[in-house]
Every structure is written in C-alpha cells, then in structure tokens.
Design an enzyme around this catalytic site. Structure first.
Site, PDB file in Angstrom:
ATOM      1  N   HIS A 102       0.875  -1.076  -0.024  1.00  0.00           N
ATOM      2  CA  HIS A 102       0.248   0.350   0.186  1.00  0.00           C
ATOM      3  C   HIS A 102       1.025   1.455  -0.053  1.00  0.00           C
ATOM      4  CE1 HIS A 102      -2.319  -3.260   1.730  1.00  0.00           C
ATOM      5  NE2 HIS A 102      -3.755  -1.788   1.220  1.00  0.00           N
TER       6      HIS A 102
ATOM      7  N   SER B 253       7.096   5.601   2.909  1.00  0.00           N
ATOM      8  CA  SER B 253       8.027   4.713   2.395  1.00  0.00           C
ATOM      9  C   SER B 253       8.320   4.674   1.165  1.00  0.00           C
ATOM     10  CB  SER B 253       6.924   3.395   3.279  1.00  0.00           C
ATOM     11  OG  SER B 253       6.009   3.771   2.189  1.00  0.00           O
TER      12      SER B 253
ATOM     13  N   GLY C 196      -2.143  -4.448  -3.585  1.00  0.00           N
ATOM     14  CA  GLY C 196      -1.412  -5.419  -3.130  1.00  0.00           C
ATOM     15  C   GLY C 196      -1.573  -6.747  -2.089  1.00  0.00           C
TER      16      GLY C 196
ATOM     17  N   ASP D 144       1.203  -1.891   5.303  1.00  0.00           N
ATOM     18  CA  ASP D 144       0.493  -1.001   5.367  1.00  0.00           C
ATOM     19  C   ASP D 144      -0.708  -1.113   4.963  1.00  0.00           C
ATOM     20  OD1 ASP D 144       0.480   1.187   7.148  1.00  0.00           O
ATOM     21  OD2 ASP D 144       1.993   2.574   5.748  1.00  0.00           O
TER      22      ASP D 144
END
Length: 283
Positions: A41, A101, A145, A165
């Site tokens: 994600h 991220s 995902g 996540d």
C-alpha cells in the site's frame, strides 16, 4: 477506497513506522546479497505539508515536527530524521515535505536491490510513478496489494522486506485480509521479513490477530513493537499503533528497543502513553 494519507502524513504513526522501516532496511543490508522491497500500500511517495490536506489536520505538528527540533536522539532515530530533512528545501523555516515509504526506500536501497510497489488508487499511483520515474530498480503496479503478493512472489531475490501498511478502512476485518495474504506469501517467499502495521483503538481487536500469528507462524520468529499515546480502551480515536514483524533481522528487537522510548517521550500527548517490544513467537 476513500483513504488519503495526505491528511495524516508525518503523524506519530508515520514516525514510528518509518523509523522502523529505516532500521529494517539497514539491518537487511548488513549482508551483501541483493534484496527486494515489496510495499503493498505504497501511497503517493511525497506529501506536501503546505497542501490543503496537511494544513487541515496539522497531524505532522505533533509527529515528525517534534523530532526535527529535538537533540540527543538515539543514532537510529537520528538517521530517520536526517533522511526526512534531506527532502526539505534549503533554509526552510518549517516542514515542507514528508517522504512516504517509497521515497525512504529509494534513498536506502542499493544499486543491486529491487522494489515492487503497489497502489490501488489511480491518482496516488500516478503520483508515485512521477516521483520514481527513471529509477529502474522500482516496478510500480496499480493494483490491489494483497492480490499482488500472490501474483508477484517470490521475486528473483531470495531476501527482502514486505511492508503491509493498509488504511484499515475495514477495521477489524482488515486483519482477516492481512492473515490471508500472509499465509500465502510466506509459503511462496519464506526467507523474507514481513512487517505489518496496524492501528490500535481497542485492544480486543488486536488480540485475535496476535493469536493468529502465534498459531500460524510455524518456525518463524514474530516480534511485536507498539507505541501508545493513550490507553487502548476507546474505539473513538487512534490511541496508538503497532508493527508485527515476521522473521525480523538478527537483534532487531534490541535495536528498536533503543529508540522507541525516545519516540514515546517526544510524541507524548498524555501521561498514559506507553511502548513495548516483545516476542509473540520464537520459532
């Protein structure tokens, strides 16, 4: 999917999650063999702190902003803060951008490493592609995902990190999706490290997930780290968050325990905050 991380970028949960992400990637790179980073994600990569979403919530003010002005941070935490600082314009008076991220991974991955990023939302996926355009280490997929874990694992690299996540719009039901994805993923790629971020509102919603991890981890080690700003007894607010880490790098429990208390102290919102690092299972 209605979730937009721009409203929450740089908040206390991001600080906790991304400091851990930096530590996990650093630890995995202690070995020379190439690794693969898989983000289920991924989001849009870079968030504008002067944009409408961040200005409306100001969650970063009680998150990353508190660390930027702090001194004497543990070395691992300072490394994360320095990375965030690297995305700020010269002489910026306040936080201008916060890296998600994908950009954190981009700064840390080696030339031989590879990354697979998944983002379902069309607008976010387009921004992600723009941010990473030209970096051939990264493969970006606009897709679910969880389904991608089944379709794209294992990668060519034997080692790596999977960050799961999700936005947890489904609340407790999200843990079922995570469990299904994990059960399939670690049979396909057993050597990987899996890090699952989860919100903490009511403790009773977390207990079944932890029980599932104990029962299904097999010979894998499972480490849990949590940060609470408030007691975990109210479903009306985000009281804290946690990471469940399957196959953590060697001595990562010691590494995260060195900096997590500093995060708890700096981000405290009441005298009821707490943090913990413990093994759920030792394979």
């Amino acid at each position: 999917m209605n979730y937009r991380h721009g409203f929450h970028a740089g908040n206390f949960a991001d600080v906790f999650k991304h400091a851990a992400l930096v530590g996990l990637l650093d630890a995995l790179q202690a070995k020379p063999a190439a690794l693969c980073y898989f983000d289920t994600h991924a989001g849009r990569a870079l968030y504008d702190m002067h944009g409408e979403q961040a200005r409306r919530t100001q969650e970063h003010a009680s998150g990353i902003q508190r660390l930027l002005g702090a001194g004497g941070l543990p070395a691992a935490l300072q490394r994360y803060v320095d990375l965030v600082q690297a995305f700020q314009p010269a002489n910026a008076a306040s936080l201008a951008f916060y890296p998600g991220s994908p950009l954190i991974a981009q700064r840390l991955l080696r030339e031989s490493d590879r990354a697979i990023l998944c983002e379902l939302h069309q607008e976010e996926a387009a921004a992600l592609r723009d941010a990473l355009a030209g970096d051939t280490r990264f493969a970006i997929h606009q897709r679910d995902g969880y389904a991608a874990l089944k379709a794209l694992l294992p990668p060519a690299q034997k080692r790596g990190l999977v960050l799961i996540d999700p936005p947890f719009e489904a609340q407790g039901a999200e843990f079922e999706l995570v469990g299904q994805a994990l059960a399939n993923a670690w049979t396909r790629w057993p050597n990987a490290t899996y890090a699952v971020w989860y919100p903490i509102k009511l403790r009773e919603t977390i207990v079944p997930f932890h029980r599932w991890l104990r029962e299904h981890a097999g010979r894998a080690d499972v480490l849990v780290a949590e940060l609470l700003l408030h007691p975990d007894n109210s479903g009306l607010r985000l009281n804290g968050c946690g990471l469940a880490i399957v196959n953590p790098p060697w001595r990562f429990d010691e590494a995260i325990a060195q900096w997590l208390p500093a995060v708890q102290e700096l981000l405290a919102q009441s005298r009821y905050g707490s943090s913990r690092v413990e093994w759920l299972e030792r394979g």
